[in-house]
Design an enzyme around this catalytic site. Structure first.
Site, mmCIF file in Angstrom:
data_model
loop_
_atom_site.group_PDB
_atom_site.id
_atom_site.type_symbol
_atom_site.label_atom_id
_atom_site.label_comp_id
_atom_site.label_asym_id
_atom_site.label_seq_id
_atom_site.Cartn_x
_atom_site.Cartn_y
_atom_site.Cartn_z
ATOM 1 N N GLU A 1 -9.877 -1.812 4.821
ATOM 2 C CA GLU A 1 -10.568 -1.431 6.046
ATOM 3 C C GLU A 1 -11.805 -2.296 6.282
ATOM 4 O O GLU A 1 -12.265 -2.972 5.361
ATOM 5 C CB GLU A 1 -10.978 0.039 5.940
ATOM 6 C CG GLU A 1 -9.804 0.998 5.742
ATOM 7 C CD GLU A 1 -8.944 1.154 6.981
ATOM 8 O OE1 GLU A 1 -8.876 0.225 7.801
ATOM 9 O OE2 GLU A 1 -8.327 2.217 7.142
ATOM 10 N N HIS B 1 -7.516 -4.944 9.790
ATOM 11 C CA HIS B 1 -7.370 -4.709 8.348
ATOM 12 C C HIS B 1 -6.020 -5.214 7.868
ATOM 13 O O HIS B 1 -5.025 -5.124 8.575
ATOM 14 C CB HIS B 1 -7.582 -3.237 7.981
ATOM 15 C CG HIS B 1 -6.492 -2.293 8.390
ATOM 16 N ND1 HIS B 1 -6.708 -1.187 9.176
ATOM 17 C CD2 HIS B 1 -5.167 -2.263 8.107
ATOM 18 C CE1 HIS B 1 -5.584 -0.531 9.341
ATOM 19 N NE2 HIS B 1 -4.618 -1.165 8.720
ATOM 20 N N ASP C 1 -7.806 -3.037 13.981
ATOM 21 C CA ASP C 1 -9.179 -3.380 13.581
ATOM 22 C C ASP C 1 -9.201 -4.550 12.597
ATOM 23 O O ASP C 1 -10.219 -4.804 11.947
ATOM 24 C CB ASP C 1 -9.886 -2.153 12.978
ATOM 25 C CG ASP C 1 -9.190 -1.631 11.723
ATOM 26 O OD1 ASP C 1 -8.156 -2.196 11.318
ATOM 27 O OD2 ASP C 1 -9.693 -0.644 11.145
ATOM 28 N N ASP D 1 0.818 -1.213 0.000
ATOM 29 C CA ASP D 1 0.000 0.000 0.000
ATOM 30 C C ASP D 1 0.850 1.261 0.000
ATOM 31 O O ASP D 1 2.074 1.204 0.158
ATOM 32 C CB ASP D 1 -0.974 -0.008 1.200
ATOM 33 C CG ASP D 1 -0.333 -0.508 2.497
ATOM 34 O OD1 ASP D 1 0.907 -0.489 2.584
ATOM 35 O OD2 ASP D 1 -1.074 -0.904 3.416
HETATM 36 C C1 GLP Z 1 -1.040 0.460 8.305
HETATM 37 C C2 GLP Z 1 -0.639 -0.253 7.032
HETATM 38 C C3 GLP Z 1 -0.750 -1.747 7.192
HETATM 39 C C4 GLP Z 1 -0.006 -2.165 8.458
HETATM 40 C C5 GLP Z 1 -0.626 -1.506 9.643
HETATM 41 C C6 GLP Z 1 -0.007 -1.907 10.964
HETATM 42 O O1 GLP Z 1 -2.403 0.518 8.448
HETATM 43 N N1 GLP Z 1 -1.407 0.107 5.906
HETATM 44 O O2 GLP Z 1 -0.225 -2.378 6.036
HETATM 45 O O3 GLP Z 1 -0.049 -3.556 8.567
HETATM 46 O O4 GLP Z 1 -0.476 -0.105 9.476
HETATM 47 O O5 GLP Z 1 1.074 -1.145 11.292
HETATM 48 P P1 GLP Z 1 1.993 -1.419 12.557
HETATM 49 O O6 GLP Z 1 2.829 -2.589 12.170
HETATM 50 O O7 GLP Z 1 2.794 -0.174 12.708
HETATM 51 O O8 GLP Z 1 1.094 -1.711 13.685
#
Ligand code: GLP
Length: 270
Positions: free
Chosen positions: A148, A143, A141, A72
């Site tokens: 989402e 995702h 959440d 992403d």
């Molecule tokens: C964002 C990204 C996800 C990632 C998530 C968790 O939402 N789009 O791809 O998995 O953050 O991030 P973290 O690893 O910092 O908790």
């Protein structure tokens, strides 16, 4: 589905990096035969990238014949913005290893035609022959990438408007100011990740415990998009003890009893 339960985030990072290392080595990439790797950003995979960089420096792995696709990217952040996923990937991983920049694909959130950019990304994955291993992370959440709650479980790469929870979770990267978090992102779809031959999801921390239980102990549900991987033939969830806090004791005991088997996945047979 395999659930790998490890002590803490640093053991998760090491285990995940060893798994990637073994998969690349077993594939034996070379000219005209690239290993295709899907990659996430966020705090969770940082330790895995550091270990992979160590392995590269120790001469255990090369990324010369590895093609990557990132999950992403925020819409509207230029690639040199410190919070863009381009910037993250370059500074945390790509610049430290021997991957060719033309093989390291990250969605362009500044493209004039965002829909065309998403289609281009899907086409590139197809032309690369599909993803061998997609590594992912999740939000609290549930995702995956930026899919989402409520996202279609057969979705493809597209523009998404981010949920309030995601803006809240990610504001720490934007001076703790939610208004500075881009409200849209480009993201691979759940279906895009489902098409990978193998998927490894990294989940650490008590704040992700509910998401992990929804992902694996309840039904497939588009409100917890990571639960879609219950229907993937080769999915691994790699988590730390804290992330198991909402799981049933029975679930935790069962998967822990399989650790001997799971650790064979990271054994070096060379
Ligand atoms: C964002 C990204 C996800 C990632 C998530 C968790 O939402 N789009 O791809 O998995 O953050 O991030 P973290 O690893 O910092 O908790």
């Amino acid at each position: 589905m395999r659930l790998i339960i490890l002590e803490d985030a640093s053991v998760v990072a090491d285990w995940a990096a060893r798994f990637v290392l073994q998969r690349i080595k077993e594939f034996a990439p070379g000219p005209g035969r690239h290993f295709v790797l899907g990659l996430p950003t966020g705090g969770t995979p940082l330790g895995m990238y550091r270990r992979l960089i160590d392995f590269y420096r120790e001469g255990k792995v090369s990324f010369k014949y590895v093609t990557t696709f990132n999950m992403d990217e925020y819409v509207g952040l230029p690639r040199d913005h410190p919070e863009s996923y381009h910037y993250y990937m370059w500074h945390e991983f790509f610049k430290h290893v021997d991957i060719s920049p033309e093989h390291a694909h990250v969605l362009d959130g500044t493209a004039e035609d965002l829909a065309a950019e998403c289609q281009r990304f899907e086409r590139l994955i197809e032309e690369a022959g599909g993803v061998h291993l997609f590594v992912g992370g999740i939000g609290p959440d549930g995702h995956i990438a930026f899919n989402e709650p409520g996202s279609s479980l057969v979705s493809r790469t597209r523009v998404k408007t981010l949920a309030y929870d995601t803006l809240e979770a990610n504001k720490r990267f934007f001076d703790n100011d939610i208004s500075k978090v881009p409200s849209k992102a480009l993201t691979v779809g759940v279906g895009t990740v489902m098409d990978a031959k193998e998927v490894m999801i990294l989940i650490t921390g008590a704040h992700k415990a509910l998401a992990l239980s929804k992902a694996i102990e309840e039904g497939v549900n588009h409100m917890w998009t990571v639960s879609a991987f219950q229907q993937h033939a080769q999915a691994l969830f790699v988590c730390d003890e804290d992330a198991t806090l909402e799981l049933r004791v029975k679930t935790v005991k069962y998967f822990k009893s399989l650790m001997g088997e799971h650790n064979k996945l990271i054994e070096d047979h060379s």
